[in-house]
Motif scaffolding. Sequence first.
Motif, short mmCIF file in Angstrom:
data_model
loop_
_atom_site.label_atom_id
_atom_site.label_comp_id
_atom_site.label_asym_id
_atom_site.label_seq_id
_atom_site.Cartn_x
_atom_site.Cartn_y
_atom_site.Cartn_z
N LYS A 12 -58.54 15.03 12.09
CA LYS A 12 -58.91 16.35 12.65
C LYS A 12 -57.94 16.81 13.54
CE LYS A 12 -62.40 18.91 15.35
NZ LYS A 12 -61.68 19.98 15.38
N ARG A 13 -57.21 17.85 13.38
CA ARG A 13 -56.19 18.35 14.26
C ARG A 13 -56.56 19.03 15.51
NH1 ARG A 13 -51.63 21.11 11.00
NH2 ARG A 13 -53.25 22.69 11.00
N SER A 14 -56.06 18.94 16.63
CA SER A 14 -56.47 19.47 17.91
C SER A 14 -55.96 21.08 17.84
CB SER A 14 -56.49 19.04 19.15
OG SER A 14 -55.08 19.01 19.40
N GLN A 15 -56.76 21.92 18.23
CA GLN A 15 -56.22 23.46 18.25
C GLN A 15 -55.05 23.26 19.46
OE1 GLN A 15 -57.34 26.01 16.48
NE2 GLN A 15 -55.46 26.91 16.81
N LEU A 16 -54.89 22.57 20.37
CA LEU A 16 -53.74 22.41 21.34
C LEU A 16 -52.69 22.00 20.47
CD1 LEU A 16 -52.50 22.34 24.18
CD2 LEU A 16 -53.63 20.10 24.19
N TYR A 50 -40.95 14.25 14.62
CA TYR A 50 -40.98 15.64 14.94
C TYR A 50 -41.98 16.44 14.16
CZ TYR A 50 -39.50 20.24 16.09
OH TYR A 50 -39.38 21.53 16.34
N ARG A 51 -41.76 16.29 12.80
CA ARG A 51 -42.45 17.05 11.83
C ARG A 51 -43.79 17.27 12.23
NH1 ARG A 51 -40.39 19.22 7.46
NH2 ARG A 51 -38.72 17.85 7.35
N ALA A 52 -44.34 15.90 12.26
CA ALA A 52 -45.98 15.73 12.67
C ALA A 52 -46.23 16.77 14.01
CB ALA A 52 -46.28 14.35 12.83
N TRP A 53 -45.29 16.90 14.86
CA TRP A 53 -45.59 17.67 16.19
C TRP A 53 -45.43 19.10 15.84
CZ3 TRP A 53 -41.08 14.67 19.43
CH2 TRP A 53 -41.49 13.43 19.45
N GLU A 54 -44.55 19.47 15.13
CA GLU A 54 -44.50 20.83 14.70
C GLU A 54 -45.65 21.57 13.76
OE1 GLU A 54 -41.12 23.56 12.30
OE2 GLU A 54 -40.41 22.79 14.34
N LYS A 55 -46.24 20.49 12.93
CA LYS A 55 -47.05 20.79 12.23
C LYS A 55 -48.38 20.84 12.70
CE LYS A 55 -47.37 18.76 8.32
NZ LYS A 55 -47.61 17.62 7.21
#
Length: 100
Positions: A12-16, A50-55
């Motif tokens: 579950k990805r957080s909205q933040l 980095y890609r995981a942060w941007e996504k």
Amino acid sequence: SLSDTIPAMPKKRSQLAIDTGKRLERLRLAKGYRYIRTFAGDLDIHEDTYRAWEKGDNLLPMCVALMLEDRFEVTTAWLYRGDERGLRVGLLQELNSIAA
């Protein structure tokens, strides 16, 4: 092992994290980096990390936010909350030239 018998929970990805990732992408593009690989490399960060942060899969760590603050004059308030009050006018114009 026990972990082999427990089904994987959906991530579950957080909205933040998602919103921060969108602003991170805007920063990258506003600074003229078309490719994630180049931007991540210039920051000395592994491309996949980095890609995981941007996504928005992972939340941008504060230590990296502070590095971005020093390097690009963004604020952590903008990165994490979208608060534009502390941004230079020129930087704000660059960021706003990139569709949100």
